[in-house]
Design a protein around this motif. Structure first.
Motif, PDB file in Angstrom:
ATOM      1  N   ILE C 209      56.849  60.199  36.240  1.00 49.57           N
ATOM      2  CA  ILE C 209      57.734  59.049  36.034  1.00 49.57           C
ATOM      3  C   ILE C 209      57.258  58.237  34.851  1.00 49.57           C
ATOM      4  O   ILE C 209      58.046  57.779  34.027  1.00 49.57           O
ATOM      5  N   THR C 214      62.331  63.765  33.438  1.00 50.24           N
ATOM      6  CA  THR C 214      63.497  63.558  34.289  1.00 50.24           C
ATOM      7  C   THR C 214      64.070  64.894  34.722  1.00 50.24           C
ATOM      8  O   THR C 214      63.642  65.949  34.272  1.00 50.24           O
ATOM      9  N   LEU C 218      61.355  66.524  37.180  1.00 46.89           N
ATOM     10  CA  LEU C 218      60.890  65.412  38.009  1.00 46.89           C
ATOM     11  C   LEU C 218      61.063  65.742  39.482  1.00 46.89           C
ATOM     12  O   LEU C 218      60.196  65.447  40.296  1.00 46.89           O
ATOM     13  N   GLU C 302      73.383  63.419  34.711  1.00 54.48           N
ATOM     14  CA  GLU C 302      72.382  64.416  35.052  1.00 54.48           C
ATOM     15  C   GLU C 302      72.727  65.672  34.280  1.00 54.48           C
ATOM     16  O   GLU C 302      73.540  66.496  34.675  1.00 54.48           O
ATOM     17  N   GLY C 306      67.866  67.172  32.514  1.00 58.98           N
ATOM     18  CA  GLY C 306      67.339  65.865  32.862  1.00 58.98           C
ATOM     19  C   GLY C 306      68.361  64.785  32.603  1.00 58.98           C
ATOM     20  O   GLY C 306      69.555  65.031  32.619  1.00 58.98           O
ATOM     21  N   GLU C 307      67.836  63.592  32.348  1.00 59.39           N
ATOM     22  CA  GLU C 307      68.721  62.457  32.213  1.00 59.39           C
ATOM     23  C   GLU C 307      69.203  62.366  30.771  1.00 59.39           C
ATOM     24  O   GLU C 307      68.417  62.121  29.865  1.00 59.39           O
ATOM     25  N   PRO C 328      66.530  64.454  27.238  1.00 56.46           N
ATOM     26  CA  PRO C 328      65.469  64.634  28.243  1.00 56.46           C
ATOM     27  C   PRO C 328      64.325  65.510  27.755  1.00 56.46           C
ATOM     28  O   PRO C 328      63.170  65.272  28.094  1.00 56.46           O
TER      29      PRO C 328
ATOM     30  N   HIS D  71      60.934  53.491  35.444  1.00 58.26           N
ATOM     31  CA  HIS D  71      61.365  54.518  34.499  1.00 58.26           C
ATOM     32  C   HIS D  71      61.886  53.874  33.232  1.00 58.26           C
ATOM     33  O   HIS D  71      62.892  53.167  33.262  1.00 58.26           O
ATOM     34  N   SER D  73      63.825  54.520  30.274  1.00 59.69           N
ATOM     35  CA  SER D  73      64.722  55.620  29.941  1.00 59.69           C
ATOM     36  C   SER D  73      64.838  55.815  28.449  1.00 59.69           C
ATOM     37  O   SER D  73      64.761  56.925  27.955  1.00 59.69           O
ATOM     38  N   TYR D  93      64.191  53.718  40.069  1.00 57.36           N
ATOM     39  CA  TYR D  93      64.617  54.941  40.738  1.00 57.36           C
ATOM     40  C   TYR D  93      64.925  54.715  42.207  1.00 57.36           C
ATOM     41  O   TYR D  93      65.530  55.540  42.848  1.00 57.36           O
TER      42      TYR D  93
END
Lengths: 97, 93, 364, 179, 409
Positions: C209, C214, C218, C302, C306-307, C328, D71, D73, D93
């Motif tokens: 994290i 991600t 993850l 998603e 990943g993100e 990601p 997180h 991002s 999260y």
């Protein structure tokens, strides 16, 4: 018979030259192998001319010892290299640690 | 005309043997020295064959020529740093 | 044994694309690693500033060449949120189907390339064989196999073809049968495969994290985060599916990443089946978006790796003022040194293959 | 104990919590007060705050350590021609809430504190922002170019970097060989 | 108890050579009327030593051609076709119809539709055309010598490897030991190749090859020692003869041949096979040329036909390994005889020993191919663990078991 002795003597001299004159440890190890080979050659030659197979058995023993010696010698040189950073034999002045 | 073929073969092999072992001890490049060492070991094995001792010949090749030069080259590779750092530094001694 | 650097890349069988993984080895053990990226940098964020909103979809298709639809969908979602428009319901369902088809195709491509990484060329051929099914479905849906240009701002380009539902179901049946019976034989039921993957490249959940890892990587660490659940977009709320998490133990190794992705294949099939059942059979699939827009919008979806986050800012023109792409793989790449350190040289492929690197999206 | 406060970094569940954004915004306002130049809820689960660049570290420390936004991002740098904006997307999260922290940076002094002490993920994002936008992150361990070549001289995402301002059309006339 | 197609290759060739030399000699004697010095040449040609040397040369040529042209191509073809089947694809398909110089080519005939046996030939022709690149800073002499070393040491194996009870160059009393010795020479070539190419991938590949081959030749030799305790000979022909009888166990005659697999040597068979897979560098153990992490391992810098030689001799080693396993444990060329024809008074077996031997070799090769294309590659530390911690104790156990059976009868 004398030719074999001559050859073995020549090999011995060449190996001795390598041991004495070269500084690199691995070359010295190879020269020792050549010397050993000279002696094994004598064993085999004498056994062949006398008809007694015990010389061959000595030769086999010598071969096994030589192979083991090469492995041990290399291990020694590797550890020397790791501590001293070199395998030049005249640069290794102390063998304490 | 009785030619002693075995003696001739022995002389040729001895010449190889001596040239090879001289090259081992005077060579500047270690890998070449190991290669010549392998050659001398095989040649000396063939000389054993001339003495009618096949078993010693085979053990010589199997143990000596098969393992010892490999160990030598192994050690050479492990103790030569120059090739790792910059390509082309073939190490003289 | 002296330590020395080995370049794995930019031209190397291990790198699926163009990047350079510099690995410092001590004998066979890795003591340090340094990724060098940017070989494929194409300046997407700059190019997108001079193209209109709709035309950028073509560009975002090419971000990742094995999962085009997911990327262009993320972009469209961000622009829609900025413009404040909503896709019609059937359009959303079609998007869900296309996303999951693309996810299966992408994961199969990953699995295919993971096989030769471990020396298992048979896996490559088998996975590519099954990937054809889904590429055919995507082609049926959008007309193209690779860069589909299918999502639109405000919907999708075209409606589903007539017999799509039946073909989709048949393909999924076929695929699931292979997935249950054939693939385990060469992958996770093989002892050698488990020897190669288990226990290498471990990453704890806290580290993962913190480093911004991600997606499946993850979830392989045991963290239950799936953006389809956490921040549902489209119609994922109405679908009953289970995010795939590695259950046994907190640290994720290569095997955990493999298992998570492998189960996601099955789960995606499940989603597609449900979507085919639940979607309205007729209706509009697209609304017309405004030409100009102002404000900011972001969408995180998603992606198969990943993100994926798109952050779009408009200044009232018909072009975006600034587009930010969060890739990601870019973030996972930052964590690769801690994944690699302490493993053997042969594990580089086992680890980097399992994190599923796509250079196109990484270098933008 | 509300669902917001959750310091443990490992997440177990992932379902959106309704009305979480109001709670987070209230907490932020209570903690920082006037230091928040702007704070608003954009969408459910998504709020945006604007701060000055000096308050970045306290706000982010509060977000990470106290209310469990674990997180980071994305880091976005925007060139507004008179100033830079550095936008941090930070996500929780546990409840799916995302905070968008925007820090203003003056144009002639593009410097901001680095977040690498809090999130390791900031490392690459900040390098990318420096590479493409030329914002200097103070305290970054290894601030060098990442996507562009090492000897590249410019920061191409700035608006004054020469770019094609014309629309990218290929007209029929051009296709036929005209201008 | 089938018979070989060639009763004794050397004797047959010697008869043929003597006949040909006799014809040449008579021509020379006829010419020696006008040119008297030719008589000495004729006398020299008639010497037994000359005939023997020429026969040896011809026998070696025959065996080398038999091995490389016929069996090498076949085993490559078997592998490529078989793994293509495993992977759901056609595989190699170039046939004689698709060769450009084939005169009966019809225009619209599909060129890639055939058995594919000629594809290996086409690949060889392609490799010959390619440039031989020597890296600039490579140790050029060593770089060029190591393929020769590998190739010659592999061909040395076939000097004593019998293909049937009569089809061999020379049959030594210590033939198996000779084969193992020849096998053990190749690591030096691999190591020198890895060092001389001046490339980190080849260097690491050379390391791995040396470490792996050294650790796997020990259990290989130990397994053979266990077998020797059992057989009491190292002559391959005699070893096969010992297996050419029905198996007698517990006082009853079982419907099985007395191969050494069926019995206490089964452990030795397993160890020897695993060690042979490592010697062949096939996939579970092909870490010296792991193409995923090291580009091609120690063969990275080779190009052109030098790469072709290095690559082809991998298959030759596989062929030799399969033959060795077959001789030692699977009964060699022994097989049932159906009937023999009589061609001009000479009995010709319908299914001669060579066919049985080749069948066994190709079956083993197919087994290794399927095995190697369905498992991933093992890591270096795991492979060394398997070698040192598993195989060597097991092979010592095999020696113990063999000695025990020998003592107890």
């Amino acid at each position: 018979m004398e030719y074999e002795l001559l050859l073995s003597g020549a090999l011995l001299c060449i190996g001795l030259y390598g041991v004495l004159a070269r500084r690199n440890g691995i070359i010295v190890l190879m020269s020792i192998e050549i010397i050993l080979n000279a002696s094994i050659l004598n064993f085999v030659a004498f056994s062949s001319y006398s008809g007694n197979p015990s010389g061959q058995i000595f030769a086999l023993l010598g071969i096994a010892v030589a192979a083991a010696e090469a492995a041990v010698g290399l291990a020694v040189f590797l550890s020397i290299y790791q501590t001293h950073g070199s395998i030049e034999l005249d640069k290794i002045r102390f063998l304490k640690w | 005309m009785a030619v002693d073929w075995e003696l001739i073969a022995f002389f040729i092999l001895s010449a190889f043997e001596i040239i090879g072992s001289v090259l081992v001890v005077i060579n500047k490049r270690l890998v070449r020295a190991a290669f010549w060492l392998a050659m001398t070991l095989v040649t000396i094995g063939v000389i054993y064959l001339l003495f009618l001792s096949e078993f010693v010949f085979l053990i010589q090749i199997l143990v000596y020529a098969g393992a010892v030069p490999v160990l030598m080259v192994f050690g050479i590779m492990l103790t030569r740093r120059k090739i790792m750092d910059e390509p082309g530094q073939e190490a003289p001694e | 044994m002296p330590e020395f650097w080995i370049n794995m890349g930019p031209q190397h069988p291990m790198t699926h694309g163009l990047w350079n993984m510099k690995v410092k080895v001590d004998g066979e053990t890795i003591t340090d690693a340094k990724p060098e990226i940017g070989y494929l940098h194409r300046g997407y964020e700059k190019i997108m500033e001079v193209r209109e909103f709709q035309k950028n979809v073509v560009l975002t298709d090419r971000l990742c060449y094995v999962s085009s639809i997911t990327w262009s969908h993320a972009y469209c979602l961000a622009v829609e949120k900025m413009m404040g428009i909503e896709t019609p319901e059937r359009g959303q369902w079609i998007r869900v189907i296309s996303l999951e088809l693309q996810r299966i195709a992408s994961h199969l491509m990953w699995l295919a390339s993971y096989g030769p990484d471990l020396g298992l060329l048979t896996g490559l051929l088998w996975c590519l064989r099954e990937r054809e099914l889904f590429l055919d479905l995507i082609q049926l849906m959008s007309g193209a196999r690779m860069n589909q240009n299918y999502p639109r701002v405000g919907g999708v380009r075209n409606d589903l073809p007539e017999n799509f539902e039946a073909m989709c179901k048949r393909s999924i049946e076929h695929f699931l049968e292979k997935l249950e019976n054939e693939y385990p034989k060469i992958f996770h039921e093989s002892k050698v495969f488990r020897m190669r993957t288990e226990g290498v490249g471990t990453l704890s959940a806290v580290d993962a994290i913190n480093w911004g890892v991600t997606g499946p990587n993850l979830r392989a660490c045991g963290v239950n985060v799936d953006l389809r659940r956490l921040d549902p977009y489209e119609t994922y709320e109405e679908i009953d599916f289970e995010p795939q998490i590695w259950q046994d133990g907190g640290v994720g190794d290569s095997y955990a990443r493999f298992v998570v992705r492998f189960n996601e294949l099955r789960e995606s099939c499940n989603i597609i089946r449900q979507a085919l059942e639940k979607m309205p059979k007729t209706g509009p699939y697209r609304v017309k978006p405004p030409r100009r827009a102002e404000g900011e919008g972001y969408a995180k979806t998603e992606d198969s790796r990943g993100e994926a986050l798109f952050y779009v800012i408009g200044d009232g023109d018909d072009r975006p003022y600034r587009v930010k792409i969060r890739s990601p793989v870019f973030c996972t790449m930052a964590a690769t040194p801690i994944l690699l350190r302490g493993n053997k040289l042969a594990d580089v492929v086992s680890i980097l293959g399992s994190v599923d690197v796509c250079v196109g999206e990484m270098d933008k | 104990m509300s669902a917001v406060v959750r310091a443990a970094p490992v997440v177990v569940s992932g379902r959106p919590v309704p009305l979480i954004e109001k709670e987070v915004l209230g907490g932020l306002k209570a903690a920082f007060g006037a230091k928040l130049l702007d704070g608003k809820v954009l969408r459910p689960g998504h709020l945006a705050v604007t701060i000055d660049r000096d308050d970045l570290i306290p706000v982010c420390t509060y977000l990470q350590k106290t209310i469990g936004f674990e997180h980071l991002s994305c880091i976005t740098a925007v060139d507004w021609k008179d100033r830079f904006d550095c936008t941090y997307h930070i996500e929780n999260y546990y409840n799916g809430c995302m905070v968008q922290v925007t820090a203003h940076i003056p144009y002639d002094d593009p410097k901001i504190k680095s977040l690498t002490g809090l999130w390791n993920a900031a490392n690459y994002h900040e390098r990318e922002a420096w590479d493409l936008m030329g914002i200097e992150f103070e305290g970054h361990p290894n601030l060098e170019r990442i996507l562009l070549p090492q000897d590249f001289k410019f920061h191409p995402l700035r608006k004054d970097f020469a770019q094609e301002v014309d629309r990218q059309y290929i007209t029929r006339r051009k296709l036929r060989g005209g201008k | 108890m089938s018979a070989p197609l060639i009763p004794n290759l050397f004797a047959v060739c010697k008869v043929l050579v003597a006949a040909i030399i006799g014809i040449v000699q008579s021509i020379i004697y006829a010419l020696s009327g006008p040119i008297p010095p030719l008589r000495g040449l004729g006398d020299w040609l008639g010497l037994d030593a000359v005939i023997t040397v020429v026969t040896y040369l011809i026998v070696v040529t025959i065996v080398v051609l038999w091995v490389t042209v016929l069996n090498l191509f076949t085993v490559m073809w078997v592998e490529r076709k078989l793994y293509s089947r495993l992977q759901d694809r056609y595989g190699i398909m170039i046939s004689i119809w698709s060769l450009p110089f084939w005169p009966f080519n019809r225009v619209h005939r599909p060129t890639h539709k055939g058995l594919g046996y000629l594809q290996n030939l086409a690949d060889g022709v392609k490799l010959i055309q390619k440039e031989n690149i020597t890296p600039r800073n490579a140790d050029s002499a060593m770089f060029h010598i190591s393929p020769v070393l590998i190739a010659s040491s592999t061909l040395m194996v076939f000097a004593v490897l019998p293909w049937s009870s009569g089809f061999y160059v020379a049959n030594l009393d210590l033939g198996i030991l000779f084969i193992l010795a020849a096998f053990s020479l190749a690591p030096l070539g691999i190591l020198i190749a890895g060092y001389a190419a001046n490339n980190k991938y080849t260097l690491v590949g050379g390391f791995r090859a040396a470490a792996m081959l050294l650790s796997y030749s020990i259990p290989m030799v130990l397994a053979v020692i266990a077998l020797v305790v059992f057989t009491g000979t190292l002559d391959p022909v005699k070893i096969v003869q010992q297996q050419d009888r029905p198996l007698v166990a517990f006082g009853t005659t079982l419907p099985l041949p007395a191969w050494y697999v069926f019995g206490p040597q089964f452990l030795g068979f397993l160890i020897f096979s695993v060690a042979m897979i490592a010697e062949m560098e096939r996939v579970p153990f092909d870490i010296p040329e792991a193409e995923a992490e090291l580009v091609e391992g120690w063969t990275t810098e080779y190009s052109g036909m030098r790469f072709g030689i290095v690559f082809a001799f991998k298959w030759l080693r596989m062929l030799a390994a399969c033959a060795l396993i077959s001789i030692l444990y699977l009964g060699g060329w022994s097989g049932p005889v159906f009937t023999t024809l009589s061609v001009g008074g000479i009995p010709v077996p319908i299914v001669p020993e060579e066919i049985w031997f080749l069948l066994r070799i190709y079956f083993l090769a197919a087994f290794f191919v399927v095995l190697s294309w369905s498992v991933p590659r093992v890591r270096i530390d795991q492979i060394l663990n398997i070698g040192w911690k598993r195989l060597i104790p097991y092979s010592l156990l095999a020696i113990l078991v063999a000695a025990g059976f020998r003592v107890l009868g």
